[in-house]
Design an enzyme around this catalytic site. Structure first.
Site, PDB file in Angstrom:
ATOM      1  N   THR A 187      36.648  46.900  40.196  1.00 12.57           N
ATOM      2  CA  THR A 187      37.575  45.896  40.738  1.00 12.57           C
ATOM      3  C   THR A 187      38.150  46.338  42.071  1.00 12.57           C
ATOM      4  OG1 THR A 187      38.255  45.305  38.530  1.00 12.57           O
ATOM      5  CG2 THR A 187      39.878  44.923  40.255  1.00 12.57           C
ATOM      6  N   ARG A 215      35.583  36.557  28.095  1.00 10.98           N
ATOM      7  CA  ARG A 215      36.388  37.777  28.134  1.00 10.98           C
ATOM      8  C   ARG A 215      37.193  37.835  29.435  1.00 10.98           C
ATOM      9  NH1 ARG A 215      36.895  42.409  31.764  1.00 10.98           N
ATOM     10  NH2 ARG A 215      37.418  44.233  30.522  1.00 10.98           N
ATOM     11  N   VAL A 216      38.444  38.205  29.303  1.00 10.93           N
ATOM     12  CA  VAL A 216      39.310  38.415  30.469  1.00 10.93           C
ATOM     13  C   VAL A 216      39.838  39.841  30.371  1.00 10.93           C
ATOM     14  CG1 VAL A 216      41.491  37.747  31.554  1.00 10.93           C
ATOM     15  CG2 VAL A 216      39.935  35.979  30.703  1.00 10.93           C
ATOM     16  N   GLY A 217      39.787  40.559  31.482  1.00 13.56           N
ATOM     17  CA  GLY A 217      40.275  41.943  31.491  1.00 13.56           C
ATOM     18  C   GLY A 217      41.710  42.032  31.960  1.00 13.56           C
ATOM     19  N   ASP A 218      42.053  43.192  32.467  1.00 14.48           N
ATOM     20  CA  ASP A 218      43.429  43.431  32.926  1.00 14.48           C
ATOM     21  C   ASP A 218      43.711  42.833  34.298  1.00 14.48           C
ATOM     22  OD1 ASP A 218      41.492  45.286  33.972  1.00 14.48           O
ATOM     23  OD2 ASP A 218      43.150  46.459  34.795  1.00 14.48           O
ATOM     24  N   THR A 238      42.016  49.916  37.977  1.00 20.29           N
ATOM     25  CA  THR A 238      40.603  49.598  37.849  1.00 20.29           C
ATOM     26  C   THR A 238      40.060  50.385  36.658  1.00 20.29           C
ATOM     27  OG1 THR A 238      38.445  49.599  38.959  1.00 20.29           O
ATOM     28  CG2 THR A 238      39.932  51.397  39.516  1.00 20.29           C
ATOM     29  N   LEU A 240      38.265  50.211  32.608  1.00 16.29           N
ATOM     30  CA  LEU A 240      38.137  49.365  31.426  1.00 16.29           C
ATOM     31  C   LEU A 240      39.440  48.610  31.144  1.00 16.29           C
ATOM     32  CD1 LEU A 240      36.057  48.572  29.270  1.00 16.29           C
ATOM     33  CD2 LEU A 240      37.308  50.097  27.746  1.00 16.29           C
ATOM     34  N   GLY A 241      39.375  47.287  31.366  1.00 16.64           N
ATOM     35  CA  GLY A 241      40.578  46.466  31.313  1.00 16.64           C
ATOM     36  C   GLY A 241      41.286  46.488  29.974  1.00 16.64           C
TER      37      GLY A 241
HETATM   38  N1  ASP Z   1      39.394  46.258  35.251  1.00 15.98           N
HETATM   39  C1  ASP Z   1      38.284  45.370  35.323  1.00 15.98           C
HETATM   40  C2  ASP Z   1      38.084  44.663  34.016  1.00 15.98           C
HETATM   41  O1  ASP Z   1      38.199  45.276  32.985  1.00 15.98           O
HETATM   42  C3  ASP Z   1      37.025  46.005  35.702  1.00 15.98           C
HETATM   43  C4  ASP Z   1      37.059  46.965  36.849  1.00 15.98           C
HETATM   44  O2  ASP Z   1      38.021  47.565  37.210  1.00 15.98           O
HETATM   45  O3  ASP Z   1      36.054  47.103  37.482  1.00 15.98           O
HETATM   46  O4  ASP Z   1      37.737  43.509  34.039  1.00 15.98           O
END
Ligand code: ASP
Length: 325
Positions: A187, A215-218, A238, A240-241
């Site tokens: 990200t 799916r939605v991350g952080d 950035t 794993l969300g």
């Molecule tokens: N944080 C982002 C997510 O989990 C991915 C990333 O940082 O690349 O969607």
């Protein structure tokens, strides 16, 4: 008064005192010339942060505000098909659909976000419109798309031939399992302090590659992927969300700075919290960057391999993030 109640009262007083003191201390430090504020500053995640920072710096160096700077900055990787983890050209989900998440936050704690948005190249600008033109903070999916179209954004195909080819390759061997590893996400999160001393931040992503549809991350979640408190500082994440959401990571980093920690120390403590709360982090990468009101900045991550880009009056550089494991 019971000793527990006394304790609660005292700690509440302590917190008010400390959080009240912090900006005053800064003002004194500034006026005594002890710690001049380093501004403007822009900092962003990964090496695609370098060209993004250039665009933000153009705004900041002409005394533009931090909000305009971060929006202009992150639009660069959003529009660049060579950046496979943000915007146009981003890796799709496991159905082959590019779904984007983004959020933005300003010095007055105004914020806007979009999640699970398809077909729009610059989700960050839609997030800004949500912030400025609606009474809401977040729009998702079809509603976010309809809103974007009503604001004049163009519907486009965001799946480039390269990303489609990689997805088809992945389909052959993946058994349709979403990937959790330390390398499939990058990200862009960007934080800026402008010449006026005000902070803003933006965060935008195509999310974890080959994620489940929906799916939605952080990254679009205020407090998780991004948080700005103009009295204290700003942080973005950035990696794993899911792990970042569990700890409300960026808010945690800002609160740790409020308690007096440097940006790097605050990021380190938040990373340690994530490690402590997960049984196995061997395949889990999270990185934070942070910027405070004095223009001090830092970053920290779980595993080696994370870097961040910084631009100040003394020039620009790419810094390897310190890491825990
Ligand atoms: N944080 C982002 C997510 O989990 C991915 C990333 O940082 O690349 O969607």
């Amino acid at each position: 008064m019971s000793s527990r109640r006394k304790f609660l009262k005292l700690s509440a007083l302590g917190t008010t005192f400390l959080s009240g003191l912090y900006p005053i201390e800064q003002a004194f430090a500034g006026s005594l010339g002890k710690k001049a504020v380093n501004k403007p500053v822009v900092i962003s995640t990964w090496d695609h942060g370098m060209p993004a920072n250039d665009a933000a710096w153009k705004v900041l160096s002409q005394k533009g505000n931090a909000l305009d700077a971060v929006e202009a900055g992150v639009r660069v990787p959003e529009g660049d098909p060579r950046v496979r983890t943000v915007g146009y050209g981003g890796y799709p989900d496991r159905e082959g659909k590019v779904t984007l998440d983004a959020c933005i936050m300003d010095k007055d704690s105004n914020c806007g976000a979009v999640a699970f948005l398809q077909h729009i190249k610059h989700p960050i600008s839609v997030a800004r419109k949500v912030m400025e033109d609606t009474p809401h903070v977040m729009l998702v999916g079809e509603g976010a798309l309809q809103f974007a179209l009503s604001k004049g954004f163009q519907k486009e195909n965001l799946l480039t031939p390269e990303s489609e080819k990689d997805w088809k390759e992945w389909m052959k061997e993946s058994k349709y399992k979403p990937v959790i590893n330390i390398e499939n996400h990058d990200t862009i999160g960007m934080l800026a302090l402008d010449a006026n001393g005000d902070l803003a931040g933006a965060c935008t992503t195509s999310g974890a590659s080959y994620k489940m549809h929906g799916r939605v991350g952080d990254s679009p979640i205020i407090g998780a992927g991004l948080f700005v408190d103009n009295e204290v500082g700003a942080a973005t994440a950035t990696g794993l969300g899911e792990a970042v959401i569990r700890m409300v990571g960026s808010h945690l980093v800002v609160e740790l700075m409020r308690q007096g920690n440097s940006p790097e120390k605050a990021c380190k403590l938040a990373v340690e919290r994530i490690i402590a709360k997960h049984k196995d982090v061997s395949d889990l990468q999270v990185g934070f960057i942070a910027l405070n009101k004095q223009g001090e900045y830092g970053g920290y991550c779980i595993h080696k391999g994370f870097n961040y880009a910084v631009h100040t009056n003394s020039g620009k550089k790419l810094i390897d993030g310190k890491y825990k494991l």
